[in-house]
Design an enzyme around this catalytic site. Structure first.
Site, short mmCIF file in Angstrom:
data_model
loop_
_atom_site.label_atom_id
_atom_site.label_comp_id
_atom_site.label_asym_id
_atom_site.label_seq_id
_atom_site.Cartn_x
_atom_site.Cartn_y
_atom_site.Cartn_z
N TYR A 18 0.84 -1.33 0.08
CA TYR A 18 -0.12 -0.46 -0.09
C TYR A 18 0.68 1.31 -0.49
CZ TYR A 18 -4.11 -3.08 1.55
OH TYR A 18 -4.91 -3.82 1.50
N ARG A 30 -4.79 7.38 -8.70
CA ARG A 30 -4.10 6.68 -8.45
C ARG A 30 -4.36 5.45 -8.72
NH1 ARG A 30 -6.24 3.57 -4.13
NH2 ARG A 30 -4.31 2.71 -3.28
N ASN A 39 -5.91 1.00 -7.79
CA ASN A 39 -5.56 -0.25 -6.99
C ASN A 39 -5.94 -1.03 -7.39
OD1 ASN A 39 -5.63 -0.86 -4.75
ND2 ASN A 39 -7.92 -0.41 -3.84
#
Lengths: 200, 351
Positions: free
Chosen positions: B42, B228, B230
């Site tokens: 992460y 971003r 993920n």
């Protein structure tokens, strides 16, 4: 220690200790052993506190109503259940004067449901004082059928509405005043883990 | 119509039942592959969402691809079954209009052959040719649309959309439409702040990821949207992996075998972007889902190699949280044949 709540994830509510606030009026809502927290609060408070206080109390399994009534608050209410108190509470929050301090003490269900009702009356939940005493039994919302199962003490638990076996998570919604329940054996319904008493 | 409708490239496919979803080779190559190195942890991997590389999913601010029409059909099916998948707290209506304006103007600017927006004061004329929509409405007047503004426009936009209100130095999940999610419930999480709705994620809180991410997001300005990536993995190209329906799709997690892994197991990529909205000051948080099958990955040698190494070295808590335990080893074994052991080039893009 009055509360046995372990540190957990960020959505799981944490509770404090009631302290008399400097406020023109005080609204105190408690159930069962939360009554003892109210007694401690009253003991710590200045003389001006009780004449400006309203106490709403649900005895449940530990009845402190006689002692609480004897405190001599401006108003004292006692009722048979949290559910029975909520309509009254809704009205009380709606007509409450600005600056009134709210105190909640007792079971997580009492604190959660009173806070939910306050939020629905546009009261900022962060301005409410809370203290947990007594039962850790949970309100659990089944994420599948959306039904709420009250008084959950076991892990896992059977949903009272759809019958799925639910893992009770620590993930908590203030809007529902409930923890999240997710089917524990979705991947293999023949795998049925035993229920253990954990929320007592 | 002024613009002649060009032959639309949209695929007719399903994301449930018979799962006819498929990527064309060009769509594989333009995917936003989420790993810029051979391992994963992460991180606050934010970057500006503008001036994207041509030929990638970053090229236009709001990407529309060959799956558009079929994804919108799947969304309508989910909403028919469960209207709680689209909710908006009462103070979020203005942010809904902001969202409508942003998505309509982006789409019309990027894809004029498919979308058009004409404004005459508050009188707006919107045409969506792929979905056969031609509506005139009054901006700000909900009675002139068939749904609230958020639901109206996000029934026409791929990906989930969360609308975050900013108060007291935090972001609050106060509205959204969520039908293509990686196992989280809008209905349960609506009204929560940034830390609360991320509460179930392991490891990241302790690493300070969410504190830093929130700080970054609070600083997002109108002219500078951010993004971003993920990821997780999904068995079958099922967009609606909701907790609500987990008891229905959960058994599929055990269905991966060495024989079917290539076509039945998918890397599920989330392209998350963050947009400051002008009237409400809310933050729009689209979460767009892209699927790549394990076989799709093997068409790009660098990606197959990297996926193999990421899965091999993934911390077990993360693997469990993402639900990979049933098939992680099978995927590693399949991808191993495509990993030549050589060093990979930097960055996420194909060589």
């Amino acid at each position: 220690m009055s509360s046995a709540i372990e540190p957990s994830i960020k959505s799981r509510p944490v509770y404090g200790t009631l302290k008399p606030a400097t406020a023109p009026a005080h609204l105190i809502i408690a159930d069962a052993d939360g009554g003892k927290a109210v007694l401690d609060l009253a003991t710590a408070a200045p003389t001006s506190f009780l004449p400006n206080a309203e106490i709403c109390y649900i005895p449940g399994k530990a009845d402190h109503s006689v002692t609480l009534e004897a405190l001599g608050a401006a108003r004292f209410y006692t009722g048979p259940s949290i559910a029975a108190m909520l309509p009254r509470l809704k009205r009380t929050f709606e007509r409450m004067h600005m600056g009134t301090q709210i105190y909640l003490a007792g079971s997580e269900s009492l604190i959660g449901l009173a806070m939910k009702t306050a939020m629905e009356a546009n009261i900022d939940f962060e301005a409410i004082q809370t203290e947990h005493r007594g039962s850790l039994a949970r309100r659990v919302q089944c994420v599948h059928c959306k039904g709420i199962t009250e008084g959950v003490t076991t892990q896992p638990v059977t949903c009272a509405h759809c019958g799925l076996l639910l893992l009770v998570r620590d993930h908590y919604s203030r809007r529902y005043a409930a923890f999240q329940g997710v089917n524990i054996n979705a991947e293999d319904p023949s795998d049925i883990p035993p229920k253990e008493e954990v929320f007592t | 119509m002024a613009t002649p409708a060009r032959e639309l490239p949209f695929r007719d496919e399903t994301f449930r039942d018979d799962f006819t979803f498929k990527n064309s080779p060009q769509t594989v190559l333009r995917a936003p592959f989420p790993f810029d190195k051979d391992s994963y942890m992460y991180a606050v991997n934010m970057e500006l969402h503008k001036d994207g590389r041509a030929g990638t999913a970053f090229e236009e601010p709001i990407d529309v691809d060959e799956h558009y029409v079929s994804e919108m059909r799947d969304r309508a099916l989910v909403l028919d079954e469960d209207p709680l998948r689209c909710q908006s707290l009462p103070h979020m209506t203005l942010a809904g209009w902001d969202t409508l304006e942003l998505l309509m103007s982006c789409k019309a600017a990027s894809y004029p052959e498919w979308f058009s927006l004409e404004r005459d004061g508050d009188r707006w004329h919107w045409i969506n040719r792929p979905l056969g929509i031609d509506d005139t409405f009054t901006f700000g007047d909900e009675t002139t649309l068939p749904y609230g503004p958020l639901e109206y426009i996000t029934r026409q936009a791929q990906g989930d959309f969360c609308v975050l209100d900013e108060r007291a130095g935090n972001l609050w999940m106060d509205a959204g439409i969520v039908t293509t999610q990686a196992d989280w419930s809008l209905d349960f999480d609506i009204g929560m702040n940034f830390f609360e709705w991320h509460a179930p994620v392991p490891l990241a809180h302790e690493r300070g990821v969410f504190t830093r991410a929130l700080k970054y997001l609070l600083s997002v300005q109108q002219a500078n949207p951010a993004r971003r990536l993920n990821w997780t993995m999904t068995v079958n190209p099922r967009l609606d992996t909701s907790p609500e329906n987990y008891h229905k799709w959960g058994p599929e997690n055990t269905h991966i075998t060495p024989e079917n892994v290539a076509d039945k197991l998918f890397l599920r990529i989330e392209l998350q972007s963050f947009w400051r909205l002008p009237r409400s000051n809310a933050l729009l948080f689209p979460i767009r889902c892209y699927f790549l099958s394990m076989r799709d990955l093997t068409t790009v040698p660098k990606w197959a190699t990297r996926m193999h190494r990421v899965l091999k070295t993934l911390p077990p808590e993360i693997a469990s949280y993402k639900g990979l335990d049933h098939y992680r080893e099978i995927a590693i074994d399949y991808l191993a044949a495509f990993d030549d052991g050589q060093e990979t080039t930097a960055g996420p893009f194909p060589d």
